[in-house]
Design a protein around this motif. Structure first.
Motif, PDB file in Angstrom:
ATOM      1  N   LEU A 145       0.831  -1.207   0.000  1.00 26.86           N
ATOM      2  CA  LEU A 145       0.000   0.000   0.000  1.00 26.86           C
ATOM      3  C   LEU A 145       0.865   1.257   0.000  1.00 26.86           C
ATOM      4  O   LEU A 145       0.605   2.202  -0.753  1.00 26.86           O
ATOM      5  N   GLU A 146       1.875   1.272   0.852  1.00 23.73           N
ATOM      6  CA  GLU A 146       2.771   2.436   0.914  1.00 23.73           C
ATOM      7  C   GLU A 146       3.466   2.660  -0.426  1.00 23.73           C
ATOM      8  O   GLU A 146       3.576   3.793  -0.889  1.00 23.73           O
ATOM      9  N   LEU A 147       3.921   1.578  -1.059  1.00 21.22           N
ATOM     10  CA  LEU A 147       4.593   1.699  -2.357  1.00 21.22           C
ATOM     11  C   LEU A 147       3.629   2.188  -3.440  1.00 21.22           C
ATOM     12  O   LEU A 147       4.004   2.992  -4.291  1.00 21.22           O
ATOM     13  N   LEU A 148       2.388   1.721  -3.387  1.00 22.07           N
ATOM     14  CA  LEU A 148       1.368   2.183  -4.326  1.00 22.07           C
ATOM     15  C   LEU A 148       1.153   3.690  -4.188  1.00 22.07           C
ATOM     16  O   LEU A 148       1.125   4.425  -5.177  1.00 22.07           O
ATOM     17  N   ILE A 149       1.036   4.143  -2.960  1.00 26.35           N
ATOM     18  CA  ILE A 149       0.809   5.571  -2.704  1.00 26.35           C
ATOM     19  C   ILE A 149       2.038   6.386  -3.100  1.00 26.35           C
ATOM     20  O   ILE A 149       1.922   7.475  -3.662  1.00 26.35           O
ATOM     21  N   GLU A 150       3.218   5.854  -2.834  1.00 30.35           N
ATOM     22  CA  GLU A 150       4.472   6.549  -3.174  1.00 30.35           C
ATOM     23  C   GLU A 150       4.620   6.778  -4.668  1.00 30.35           C
ATOM     24  O   GLU A 150       5.370   7.650  -5.090  1.00 30.35           O
ATOM     25  N   GLU A 151       3.890   6.010  -5.495  1.00 31.66           N
ATOM     26  CA  GLU A 151       3.972   6.186  -6.947  1.00 31.66           C
ATOM     27  C   GLU A 151       3.405   7.526  -7.406  1.00 31.66           C
ATOM     28  O   GLU A 151       3.705   7.981  -8.501  1.00 31.66           O
ATOM     29  N   ASP A 152       2.586   8.152  -6.581  1.00 29.00           N
ATOM     30  CA  ASP A 152       2.000   9.442  -6.949  1.00 29.00           C
ATOM     31  C   ASP A 152       3.106  10.494  -6.957  1.00 29.00           C
ATOM     32  O   ASP A 152       3.704  10.790  -5.918  1.00 29.00           O
ATOM     33  N   VAL A 153       3.361  11.065  -8.121  1.00 24.07           N
ATOM     34  CA  VAL A 153       4.472  12.012  -8.278  1.00 24.07           C
ATOM     35  C   VAL A 153       4.205  13.349  -7.596  1.00 24.07           C
ATOM     36  O   VAL A 153       5.102  14.183  -7.491  1.00 24.07           O
ATOM     37  N   ARG A 154       2.988  13.566  -7.105  1.00 22.01           N
ATOM     38  CA  ARG A 154       2.644  14.816  -6.420  1.00 22.01           C
ATOM     39  C   ARG A 154       3.004  14.777  -4.932  1.00 22.01           C
ATOM     40  O   ARG A 154       2.852  15.757  -4.227  1.00 22.01           O
ATOM     41  N   LEU A 155       3.504  13.621  -4.469  1.00 23.42           N
ATOM     42  CA  LEU A 155       3.876  13.461  -3.061  1.00 23.42           C
ATOM     43  C   LEU A 155       5.384  13.519  -2.895  1.00 23.42           C
ATOM     44  O   LEU A 155       6.138  13.113  -3.783  1.00 23.42           O
ATOM     45  N   VAL A 156       5.812  13.988  -1.735  1.00 25.70           N
ATOM     46  CA  VAL A 156       7.232  13.985  -1.398  1.00 25.70           C
ATOM     47  C   VAL A 156       7.625  12.541  -1.078  1.00 25.70           C
ATOM     48  O   VAL A 156       7.011  11.911  -0.205  1.00 25.70           O
ATOM     49  N   PRO A 157       8.618  11.999  -1.789  1.00 23.21           N
ATOM     50  CA  PRO A 157       9.026  10.609  -1.533  1.00 23.21           C
ATOM     51  C   PRO A 157       9.448  10.399  -0.080  1.00 23.21           C
ATOM     52  O   PRO A 157      10.102  11.243   0.529  1.00 23.21           O
ATOM     53  N   GLY A 158       9.038   9.264   0.467  1.00 20.48           N
ATOM     54  CA  GLY A 158       9.423   8.895   1.823  1.00 20.48           C
ATOM     55  C   GLY A 158       8.547   9.464   2.918  1.00 20.48           C
ATOM     56  O   GLY A 158       8.815   9.238   4.100  1.00 20.48           O
TER      57      GLY A 158
END
Length: 115
Positions: A66-79
């Motif tokens: 789930l975290e990796l799926l959400i991290e795919e959104d380029v509008r979010l700060v990675p990590g």
């Protein structure tokens, strides 16, 4: 007229939300990102798997997916993505957007019900 980077229709329970005049309700910027994340989680079926799973190890694996799926959104700060599951069937997502600050508790709440 205000300028927004992102704008979309508000969707709740799989349907467009209408105002008192029967016009679609619009959301902007951070709320659009939150809604997109919520829909990605629902469409991935990972939330249902998380609720159905009983093994703590497998639940941790699903939370990582789930975290990796959400991290795919380029509008979010990675990590910056963090999940909280205060009770079974409810998942809160916390993350920081690049342009609009923190996604707060109420912005992304995925609730899985027996429908």
């Amino acid at each position: 007229m205000a300028s927004f980077k992102y704008q979309d229709l508000l969707i709740e329970d799989g349907d467009v939300v209408l105002d008192a005049g029967r016009n679609p309700v619009l959301i902007q910027d951070r709320a659009v990102i939150a809604q997109d994340i919520k829909h990605a989680i629902i469409e991935s079926n990972l939330a249902v798997e998380l609720i159905a799973e009983r093994s703590p190890t497998k639940k941790a694996d699903i939370r990582t997916k789930l975290e990796l799926l959400i991290e795919e959104d380029v509008r979010l700060v990675p990590g910056t993505v963090r999940l909280d599951e205060p009770k079974e069937g409810v998942i809160y997502v916390f993350a920081k957007t690049i342009d609009f600050g923190e996604l707060a508790l109420g912005d992304v709440t995925v609730e899985i019900t027996n429908a």
